[in-house]
Design an enzyme around this catalytic site. Structure first.
Site, PDB file in Angstrom:
ATOM      1  N   ASN A   6       0.849  -1.189   0.000  1.00 27.45           N
ATOM      2  CA  ASN A   6       0.000   0.000   0.000  1.00 27.45           C
ATOM      3  C   ASN A   6       0.885   1.240   0.000  1.00 27.45           C
ATOM      4  OD1 ASN A   6       0.565   0.747   2.874  1.00 27.45           O
ATOM      5  ND2 ASN A   6      -0.444  -1.223   3.247  1.00 27.45           N
TER       6      ASN A   6
ATOM      7  N   LYS B 153       9.699 -16.524 -10.393  1.00 24.95           N
ATOM      8  CA  LYS B 153       8.985 -15.418 -11.003  1.00 24.95           C
ATOM      9  C   LYS B 153       7.910 -15.950 -11.940  1.00 24.95           C
ATOM     10  CE  LYS B 153       9.532 -11.394 -13.992  1.00 24.95           C
ATOM     11  NZ  LYS B 153      10.446 -10.586 -14.822  1.00 24.95           N
TER      12      LYS B 153
ATOM     13  N   PRO C 199      -3.077 -12.087   9.645  1.00 21.83           N
ATOM     14  CA  PRO C 199      -3.438 -11.994  11.065  1.00 21.83           C
ATOM     15  C   PRO C 199      -3.778 -10.554  11.436  1.00 21.83           C
ATOM     16  CG  PRO C 199      -1.061 -12.264  10.800  1.00 21.83           C
ATOM     17  CD  PRO C 199      -1.677 -12.514   9.455  1.00 21.83           C
ATOM     18  N   ASP C 200      -4.717 -10.400  12.364  1.00 17.90           N
ATOM     19  CA  ASP C 200      -5.125  -9.081  12.850  1.00 17.90           C
ATOM     20  C   ASP C 200      -4.262  -8.740  14.067  1.00 17.90           C
ATOM     21  OD1 ASP C 200      -6.419  -6.869  14.042  1.00 17.90           O
ATOM     22  OD2 ASP C 200      -8.312  -7.449  13.114  1.00 17.90           O
TER      23      ASP C 200
ATOM     24  N   LYS D 220     -14.546   0.052  14.543  1.00 19.39           N
ATOM     25  CA  LYS D 220     -13.262  -0.642  14.697  1.00 19.39           C
ATOM     26  C   LYS D 220     -12.865  -0.720  16.157  1.00 19.39           C
ATOM     27  CE  LYS D 220      -8.564  -0.767  12.804  1.00 19.39           C
ATOM     28  NZ  LYS D 220      -7.636  -0.196  11.776  1.00 19.39           N
TER      29      LYS D 220
END
Length: 415
Positions: free
Chosen positions: A223, A301, A318-319, A352
């Protein structure tokens, strides 16, 4: 990339004392933030650092002599005192503080400080007995009454072998104070003239940056997180005296001075490292952890071919925040999560908070037009079970400073 200090001019007065060597690191940090730095060295300072070292870092002439005809023609002490946006004295010795308090001006440093019409920030440094002497306390009181700002000193071991308040604030702490001044905020709660730091003896664990989830040896899912907010939090935690552990995904940022860096790449590695570093007093999860990973990353690749597009099956990562917040053992006293949202920012942050079981959520809008991811500024909402506190847009280091001071108040001083 613009910073809070871009285009700002700082006149650094380097006083005498063993702490003068720290001025070199301060110059490096200021230049890294795109500030212009001009330096004045006292005669005593030259016993500890050289003019050549200072000039090499500032890329500017170093001034030392009040009665230099050349210097007075090129830039006299009056012009020096007024051309900067802020004057910083680091280290500020007991002698230099006494001269300032009583208006003495018998060398270039004291004359410039007396002639200035700009704010002055002092970073005192001296033996503990000198710092606690009634004369120094009186001088400090006079200087503060005159509007002089201070950062530190800290508790620590002295070069003479004694221990106590009088150790100069670390360069990162002084930098934070300078940035806070230019950001228009109050100075950090560092030292406050007593040597106390609200997170002294506390352990703060911070995650930062993105995670990279491999697709094959050359591709990955990631990200746009730059890690700046997490790194700023680490700087602020160090400045408030905490043992600071920074668990960071791949970023292009310098390690905050005083923080212990634990580099990771994937979400699984980040969780493993975080759990290994517990217990901690405060855990702050500022990292933008990838929600998914490729279930079976290729060892080779992936090539284009007649077979068409590769079938990438995703698995949930995993959180980390939830795992730590709901842990039955080693749960930190304060667990803080971050919510990067593009819509319904506060509502999603409230949801959340309830789902993860943490104590606070710092929510921000990371829509493309906001420029938060990868940028220098942020607008946050501090969400807790008791309500929402919305802050104005601030430099990320000012956000970090305010957050860490808030967190320090919430957990209190170590008994």
């Amino acid at each position: 990339m613009l910073t809070t200090l871009s285009g700002r001019s700082v006149l650094l007065v380097i006083g005498g004392g063993i702490a003068a060597y720290k001025s070199l690191e301060l110059i490096r940090l200021l230049k890294q933030r795109q500030a212009k730095v001009t330096a004045i060295m006292t005669k005593a300072a030259s016993e500890f650092v050289t003019e050549l070292s200072v000039a090499s870092l500032t890329k500017e002439k170093v001034y030392t002599d009040l009665f230099s005809l050349t210097d007075e023609v090129e830039m006299g002490h009056i012009e020096l005192s007024r051309s900067a946006d802020l004057l910083v004295v680091a280290p500020a010795s007991a002698d230099l503080m006494a001269k300032m308090a009583h208006g003495l001006a018998n060398d270039l440093a004291s004359t410039t400080l007396l002639a200035t019409d700009k704010k002055i920030l002092l970073a005192p440094a001296m033996n503990v007995r000198m710092w606690q002497h009634p004369a120094t306390r009186r001088n400090l009181g006079l200087l503060k009454a005159d509007g002089v700002l201070t950062v530190g000193p800290n508790d620590g071991e002295m070069a003479c072998g004694e221990y106590g308040p009088g150790r100069m604030a670390e360069p990162a702490e002084i930098l934070a104070a300078i940035e806070a001044y230019f950001a228009g905020g109050a100075l950090p709660l560092m030292g406050a003239g007593t040597g106390s730091r609200p997170l002294a003896g506390r352990k703060v664990l911070i995650t930062a940056g993105p995670t990279h989830e491999p697709i094959d040896p050359v591709r990955y899912i990631a990200n746009r997180s730059s890690g700046r907010q997490g790194y700023a939090l680490a700087e602020a935690a160090v400045a408030l005296g905490a043992e600071t552990i920074l668990v960071s995904g791949p970023v292009h940022l310098p390690i905050p001075p005083g923080a212990q860096m634990m580099p990771v790449e994937t979400a699984a590695e980040m969780l493993k490292t975080v759990e290994a570093e517990l217990p901690a007093d405060i855990a702050i999860f500022a990292a933008a952890v990838a929600d998914w990973r490729v279930a079976a990353a290729s060892g080779e690749k992936l090539k284009k071919g007649a077979g068409g597009l590769p079938d990438l099956k995703l698995a949930e990562n995993p959180d980390i925040l939830k795992t730590v917040a709901q842990a039955k053992s080693k749960r930190p006293k304060l667990v803080v999560g971050f919510a990067a949202e593009t819509q319904n920012v506060v509502e999603n942050a409230k949801a959340k908070l309830a789902k993860k079981g943490c104590d606070l959520i710092v929510a921000n809008d990371v829509s493309a037009d906001k420029g938060v991811m990868g940028g220098e500024r942020n607008t946050v909402h501090l969400v807790s079970a008791t309500g929402v506190e919305s802050w104005p847009e601030l430099d990320k280091r000012e956000v970090a400073r305010r957050l860490m001071e808030d967190f320090a108040r919430r957990i209190g001083a170590k008994a």
